[in-house]
Design a protein around this motif. Structure first.
Motif, PDB file in Angstrom:
ATOM      1  N   LYS A 103     -28.063   2.045  13.081  1.00 28.49           N
ATOM      2  CA  LYS A 103     -28.279   2.509  11.701  1.00 28.49           C
ATOM      3  C   LYS A 103     -27.383   1.711  10.774  1.00 28.49           C
ATOM      4  N   PRO A 104     -27.892   1.387   9.583  1.00 26.48           N
ATOM      5  CA  PRO A 104     -27.038   0.677   8.634  1.00 26.48           C
ATOM      6  C   PRO A 104     -25.909   1.588   8.158  1.00 26.48           C
ATOM      7  N   LEU A 105     -24.804   0.981   7.833  1.00 31.13           N
ATOM      8  CA  LEU A 105     -23.639   1.743   7.392  1.00 31.13           C
ATOM      9  C   LEU A 105     -23.866   2.339   6.008  1.00 31.13           C
ATOM     10  N   ASP A 106     -23.325   3.534   5.788  1.00 30.28           N
ATOM     11  CA  ASP A 106     -23.374   4.181   4.490  1.00 30.28           C
ATOM     12  C   ASP A 106     -22.160   3.691   3.698  1.00 30.28           C
ATOM     13  N   LEU A 107     -22.409   2.830   2.726  1.00 25.31           N
ATOM     14  CA  LEU A 107     -21.326   2.210   1.979  1.00 25.31           C
ATOM     15  C   LEU A 107     -21.114   2.856   0.604  1.00 25.31           C
ATOM     16  N   SER A 108     -21.570   4.068   0.411  1.00 23.40           N
ATOM     17  CA  SER A 108     -21.405   4.735  -0.888  1.00 23.40           C
ATOM     18  C   SER A 108     -19.932   5.002  -1.184  1.00 23.40           C
ATOM     19  N   PHE A 109     -19.142   5.239  -0.158  1.00 20.35           N
ATOM     20  CA  PHE A 109     -17.715   5.482  -0.389  1.00 20.35           C
ATOM     21  C   PHE A 109     -17.023   4.233  -0.929  1.00 20.35           C
ATOM     22  N   VAL A 110     -17.548   3.052  -0.608  1.00 29.28           N
ATOM     23  CA  VAL A 110     -16.961   1.813  -1.121  1.00 29.28           C
ATOM     24  C   VAL A 110     -17.147   1.746  -2.636  1.00 29.28           C
ATOM     25  N   ASN A 111     -18.323   2.147  -3.110  1.00 36.01           N
ATOM     26  CA  ASN A 111     -18.574   2.148  -4.558  1.00 36.01           C
ATOM     27  C   ASN A 111     -17.645   3.111  -5.274  1.00 36.01           C
ATOM     28  N   SER A 112     -17.412   4.296  -4.697  1.00 34.13           N
ATOM     29  CA  SER A 112     -16.525   5.261  -5.363  1.00 34.13           C
ATOM     30  C   SER A 112     -15.091   4.736  -5.392  1.00 34.13           C
ATOM     31  N   ILE A 113     -14.639   4.101  -4.311  1.00 38.33           N
ATOM     32  CA  ILE A 113     -13.288   3.528  -4.281  1.00 38.33           C
ATOM     33  C   ILE A 113     -13.178   2.408  -5.304  1.00 38.33           C
ATOM     34  N   SER A 114     -14.212   1.595  -5.407  1.00 40.72           N
ATOM     35  CA  SER A 114     -14.204   0.492  -6.361  1.00 40.72           C
ATOM     36  C   SER A 114     -14.119   0.997  -7.795  1.00 40.72           C
ATOM     37  N   SER A 115     -14.885   2.018  -8.123  1.00 36.26           N
ATOM     38  CA  SER A 115     -14.845   2.538  -9.494  1.00 36.26           C
ATOM     39  C   SER A 115     -13.498   3.177  -9.806  1.00 36.26           C
ATOM     40  N   GLU A 116     -12.900   3.853  -8.817  1.00 40.39           N
ATOM     41  CA  GLU A 116     -11.569   4.445  -9.031  1.00 40.39           C
ATOM     42  C   GLU A 116     -10.510   3.360  -9.229  1.00 40.39           C
ATOM     43  N   LEU A 117     -10.602   2.281  -8.501  1.00 39.08           N
ATOM     44  CA  LEU A 117      -9.659   1.171  -8.677  1.00 39.08           C
ATOM     45  C   LEU A 117      -9.826   0.521 -10.050  1.00 39.08           C
ATOM     46  N   ASN A 118     -11.058   0.400 -10.516  1.00 39.41           N
ATOM     47  CA  ASN A 118     -11.292  -0.160 -11.855  1.00 39.41           C
ATOM     48  C   ASN A 118     -10.671   0.727 -12.926  1.00 39.41           C
ATOM     49  N   ASP A 119     -10.867   2.034 -12.802  1.00 43.72           N
ATOM     50  CA  ASP A 119     -10.276   2.967 -13.766  1.00 43.72           C
ATOM     51  C   ASP A 119      -8.752   2.869 -13.755  1.00 43.72           C
ATOM     52  N   PHE A 120      -8.191   2.801 -12.573  1.00 41.72           N
ATOM     53  CA  PHE A 120      -6.740   2.722 -12.438  1.00 41.72           C
ATOM     54  C   PHE A 120      -6.205   1.441 -13.062  1.00 41.72           C
ATOM     55  N   SER A 121      -6.862   0.321 -12.806  1.00 42.13           N
ATOM     56  CA  SER A 121      -6.394  -0.946 -13.366  1.00 42.13           C
ATOM     57  C   SER A 121      -6.520  -0.958 -14.890  1.00 42.13           C
ATOM     58  N   GLU A 122      -7.555  -0.331 -15.434  1.00 44.55           N
ATOM     59  CA  GLU A 122      -7.705  -0.254 -16.899  1.00 44.55           C
ATOM     60  C   GLU A 122      -6.586   0.579 -17.516  1.00 44.55           C
ATOM     61  N   ARG A 123      -6.186   1.643 -16.823  1.00 43.28           N
ATOM     62  CA  ARG A 123      -5.089   2.472 -17.339  1.00 43.28           C
ATOM     63  C   ARG A 123      -3.780   1.691 -17.341  1.00 43.28           C
ATOM     64  N   ILE A 124      -3.552   0.903 -16.306  1.00 43.02           N
ATOM     65  CA  ILE A 124      -2.324   0.105 -16.244  1.00 43.02           C
ATOM     66  C   ILE A 124      -2.318  -0.933 -17.358  1.00 43.02           C
ATOM     67  N   ILE A 125      -3.453  -1.559 -17.611  1.00 37.74           N
ATOM     68  CA  ILE A 125      -3.539  -2.555 -18.686  1.00 37.74           C
ATOM     69  C   ILE A 125      -3.259  -1.904 -20.029  1.00 37.74           C
ATOM     70  N   LYS A 126      -3.811  -0.720 -20.257  1.00 42.44           N
ATOM     71  CA  LYS A 126      -3.586  -0.016 -21.515  1.00 42.44           C
ATOM     72  C   LYS A 126      -2.112   0.335 -21.679  1.00 42.44           C
ATOM     73  N   LEU A 127      -1.447   0.732 -20.585  1.00 37.79           N
ATOM     74  CA  LEU A 127      -0.023   1.047 -20.660  1.00 37.79           C
ATOM     75  C   LEU A 127       0.793  -0.200 -21.007  1.00 37.79           C
ATOM     76  N   GLU A 128       0.441  -1.321 -20.456  1.00 35.74           N
ATOM     77  CA  GLU A 128       1.145  -2.572 -20.739  1.00 35.74           C
ATOM     78  C   GLU A 128       0.958  -2.968 -22.206  1.00 35.74           C
ATOM     79  N   VAL A 129      -0.255  -2.770 -22.698  1.00 35.91           N
ATOM     80  CA  VAL A 129      -0.526  -3.104 -24.104  1.00 35.91           C
ATOM     81  C   VAL A 129       0.294  -2.211 -25.018  1.00 35.91           C
ATOM     82  N   LEU A 130       0.394  -0.928 -24.666  1.00 41.03           N
ATOM     83  CA  LEU A 130       1.195  -0.008 -25.472  1.00 41.03           C
ATOM     84  C   LEU A 130       2.673  -0.380 -25.451  1.00 41.03           C
TER      85      LEU A 130
END
Length: 159
Positions: free
Chosen positions: A125-152
């Motif tokens: 059976k092919p692997l269920d990679l939906s958890f990879v998408n959720s981890i990726s979106s959480e990492l994107n959100d986290f990196s955007e927050r860090i960038i905003k903190l640096e800008v501030l």
């Protein structure tokens, strides 16, 4: 006629040494005396000392060097042959390991193992990679927050 080969101390008698020197011993007694001389340095010394200078034969010129070179060649040949044999054994061992590993990989990846266990074909059976998408979106959100903190922080430093 039975002769006494050994004295009370376990060494060859004078009569036995004389008969050995003259070649008068039968085969059994000859073997016994020669084996004893091989092991007993006292009897070997007495037997070697029983020969007169005139009885000894001169060795030909170069005999010692020829003998030494032949011995060295035999030793080198044995080393070479044993090394060659061990190399052949090692190559054969490596070949057996490679064949065994190849067969194991073929069985695992050809899905034959499931066929043997289940008696029917089953597909991977092919692997269920939906958890990879959720981890990726959480990492994107986290990196955007860090960038905003640096800008501030940079804005506060400029003021």
């Amino acid at each position: 006629m039975k002769i006494k080969l050994f004295n009370e101390k376990g060494h060859l008698t004078v009569e036995a040494m004389s008969m050995l020197k003259n070649g008068e011993l039968n085969e059994k007694n000859l073997i016994l005396t020669l084996e004893h001389i091989e092991k007993c340095s006292i009897c070997a010394g007495k037997f070697a000392g029983s020969f007169e200078e005139e009885e000894l034969v001169e060795t030909p010129l170069g005999f010692e060097e020829t003998l030494e070179s032949k011995i060295e060649n035999k030793i080198e040949n044995k080393k070479y042959k044993s090394k060659k044999i061990s190399n052949i054994k090692f190559a054969f061992y490596c070949t057996k390991i490679a064949v065994a590993a190849s067969i194991a990989l073929i069985i695992v990846f050809s899905n034959k193992l499931n066929f043997i266990v289940n008696g029917e074909k089953s597909y991977v059976k092919p692997l269920d990679l939906s958890f990879v998408n959720s981890i990726s979106s959480e990492l994107n959100d986290f990196s955007e927050r860090i960038i905003k903190l640096e800008v501030l922080k940079d804005d506060k430093k400029e003021k």
